[in-house]
Design an enzyme around this catalytic site. Sequence first.
Site, short mmCIF file in Angstrom:
data_model
loop_
_atom_site.label_atom_id
_atom_site.label_comp_id
_atom_site.label_asym_id
_atom_site.label_seq_id
_atom_site.Cartn_x
_atom_site.Cartn_y
_atom_site.Cartn_z
N GLU A 124 62.54 25.80 58.07
CA GLU A 124 62.85 24.78 59.07
C GLU A 124 64.28 24.84 59.61
O GLU A 124 64.52 24.44 60.74
CB GLU A 124 62.58 23.39 58.48
CG GLU A 124 61.12 23.14 58.12
CD GLU A 124 60.20 23.23 59.33
OE1 GLU A 124 60.58 22.70 60.40
OE2 GLU A 124 59.13 23.84 59.21
N SER A 496 19.91 -19.80 29.04
CA SER A 496 20.18 -20.41 27.75
C SER A 496 21.60 -20.21 27.25
O SER A 496 22.02 -20.86 26.30
CB SER A 496 19.21 -19.84 26.70
OG SER A 496 17.88 -20.19 27.02
#
Length: 802
Positions: A124, A496
Site C-alpha cells: 500500500e 401438576s
Amino acid sequence: MDEDARDDRPRDEERRDDQFQDETLQDEGLQGLVRIGGGRFFNRVAIFLLVLCSIAVGCAAGLLFVYNSDLPQIQELENYRPDVVTELYADDGTSIGTFALQRRILLTYDQIPQVLKDAIISTEDRHFMEHWGVDFPRVAEAAWINLVHRRVVQGASTITMQLAGGLFLNRSDRSFRRKTEEAMLAIQIERHYTKQQIFTMYCNQVYLGAGNYGFEAAAESYFGKHVGQLTLPEAALLAAIIRGPIYSPILHPARALERRNLVLDFMADNKKITKAQAKAAQQMPLGLNLTYPQNSTVAPYFVEEIRQKLEQEFGPEAVHQEGLRVYTTLDTGMQRAAVQAVRDGLHAYDRRHGWRGDLANIFHEHLGTLQTYESPDWRDAIKPGDYVTGLITAVDRSAAVAKVGPYRAVITAPDFAWTGEKSPEQLLQIGDLANLQVESVSGSTVHVQLEQIPAAQASLLAIDNATGEIKAMVGGYSFEESKYNRAVQAMRQTGSSFKVYVYATALEKGMTPFDTVLDEPITYMSGGNDYTPHNYDNTFEGRISLRRALADSRNVPAVRILDQVGIEKVIDNARRFGITSPLPPYLPLALGAADLTLLEHTSAFTVFPDDGIHIQPHMIRRVTSYDGAILEEARPKVTDVLPSDVARTMVAMLEDVVHFGTGVRAQALGRPTAGKTGTTNDFTDAWYIGFTPQITAGVWVGFDDPKTSLGPKETGARAALPIWLEFMQQATKGMPVESFPNVTSLEELAKTAHEDVDVPDNAPPADLSEQGAPEKQPAEPAKPPVKPPAKPDIPHIAPNKH
C-alpha cells in the site's frame, strides 16, 4: 524661443540617431530579430505568463483555503474511538458472543506482527516511513502511467491518505476535491501523530470484507487465529483484501489467490522476503479456516436475551458501538449438555410418532446442484452426537448415500428401522435434505442414523441454587429456525407441577406430610359453573396421606387442599416465590390452570433447596466499559419465602416423587434429587422441574400452538423428564454427591407416624405411564374400590393421628 529651440535640438538629434540606427540595422537584416527576441512581443508573452501563473496560484490558494475551511479538525482524532465489538464472556472467561455494527477488535502497534507490517507497507505505501503524508514521486509516477493509459490504472494514496479518507471523507467519491482534501488531511495527521500511531489506527480501521474491520477481526474470521499467529501467505492474503471486496477469499477465491501472490512479489521487490520465500508461499493454498460468530452455536437464546437486557439498560448505541465487556453467568459445559439433551429428547419424541417425510429437496427448492450445495451445518467440525443436514446423492433398494460436508455416509436399513420402512427408496430421493444424527466419524466417512426435524418444541433452564445464576438456557430446537425463546417468553399451563405451591402453603398452615385427604369424587361450584376434578388414571384411592397425594400427583386431593387453605393464600405465597404472571383465583389453579414461563417456574423451585429463600435469577455478573470501568454489577434480590422447616419438608416430599412417585426415572441420576412432573389436559404441555443441592433445572415440552396435543400418554415423566435426566447427568459430572442438608427423609419420619389410610404411601400407581416406567400391574397393594357419593361432599382433610 531660443531656450525652447535649445531644448528641442537634442530630441531632434536623438530621433535622427534612432532613424540612422534603424536604417543601418535594416540594411544588415537584423531589425526583425531584435524585435522578436527582446522587444515588445517577448515582454507581452512574459507578462501574460506571469499573470496566468498568478491566477493559477491564486486559484490554488483559494481552493486550498476553501477546502481547508471545510476540513474536519484533526484534533478530533485525540478523542476518536472506532466502533468496537461488545464481547460476552461465560463464567470461565471464554467468549460466547459479540454485538457490533462493525466487527472490530482493537490492536496495539506491538501486537501487529512484522510479517503483516511488511505485507501492508510493501503493498500500500512502500515509502510510508519516509514521506510526510503525500508521496510526491509516487503521485508523479501514477499520473504519468494514467496519462499513458488514458484512464486511471494506478492510485497514489498513501496509508495516511487512506486513513484520512476512511475516517473523515467519502472514499467512493473520486473527485479532484476529495483527493485534495485527503492529501491535506494526511499532511495534518502526519504533523500531529507518529508513524506508529498512524499505522495502528489504519490497521484497526480498514475494512477487510465479511463484516470485519481491522486485521485482528479479519484474522479470526478467515483463519481462526490471532494476528500474532499469522503465517507469511496468510498475512499476504489479508494485505491483498485491502484493495476491496473484489478480492474476497470467500466470494472470489481465484482472484484473491492471484492478488495474494502479487503481494508476495511486492514484498520480495521491497526486500522484506527473499524471492525463494515468495515463490514457496505462492505455492500454498488460501488455507481458510472460516469461523463464524458464536451467537448461533454456543448459546444463541441466552445471548439474544442478554442483548435485549443490555439495550434496555444502556441503549443500542452503547451495545453495538462502544465495546462493552459483559461477564455472564453461563456455564458452557452445561449449555452444551442442555442443547444436546433438548435435541435428543425431541428426536426421541418424534420417533415415537413416526416418519412424516416431505423433505426439502435442492432441485425443487432451486438450492443448487449435488456438487455446489453447501449446508450451514457443515461450517463447524462434525462430531458424534451432532444432528446435521445430509444431502442425498444416491438411492437404491438397499442403501442411500448422503453427503455430509466433507464426509460420505451410507444409510442402510438399521439406520432407519424406527420408521417401519424396509427400503430407503420408500423414504428418500436424490436431492433430499435429510436430518441425520452422527454416531461415529472415521476417515472420510460417517456412520449416521436417519432422523427428521422434530415437530414439537422444548426449552430448558438451569439455575445455580446458591447464587441464582442462570447456567444454561435453551429456548427451542433451533435458533436459526425460530428466535422465539420458549424459556423466557412462552406462557404455558404448568399442569401438576403447580401443586408444589399448594402443598407448601398447606405445610405453612400447620399440616404435615402424614395428614390425610380424601381421594374421592367431588364437585365444586367454581366461576359460576360446576367443576369436577379428575385424576390422571380415572381412579380414586380413598383416604391417602398428603405425602402420597403429591408423590403420585393425585388431582382431586390437590383441589381439596387448595379449597381448604384458601386460593388467595396460595396466590400470595406464589408471589413470594417470585411468580409474577397472572394467577386465576379458581380451584383449577391447583392443577396448573395458570400460565407461567419456564424461567419464573424453575426459579421458584429453588426456594426449596435454598432453605426457604428466593434469590432473583440473573444472567449477568457485571458489565464494564471497554476501558474496564464497572458499569453494572449483579446484586440479586433475596426474599424470605418459607420457614426453613417448611422448605425442608417440601424437599423431603419432592424426594418421594422420585423415590416412588411420578418422577422415578430421575433415580437414574444416582445422587439425591427431588422434583415434580407436570402434565396438562389433553397432553398439550409436559413439564419436569427437579433439583439437587447444587442445581435446579426445568424442562418444558409442547407445540407452539397451545391447542396441539403431544399425544396420548405424553406426560411430563415421559416427554420432559428424560431431557432433564440427560442434562443433569452431564451437568453434575465432577460435582460432589451431596445430600440435602438438614432434611430428614419421610421414610425415616414415617417410622414414628401412625397413618389411617386406604393406600400405603409407597404403593406404586396402577398406571405407571405417568412416570415413564414400563407399564405393569402391581401385585400389591390393591386399590380399594370407592363408590361415588350420591351428593358432592365437602372438602375433608383429616389430621394425622400420632
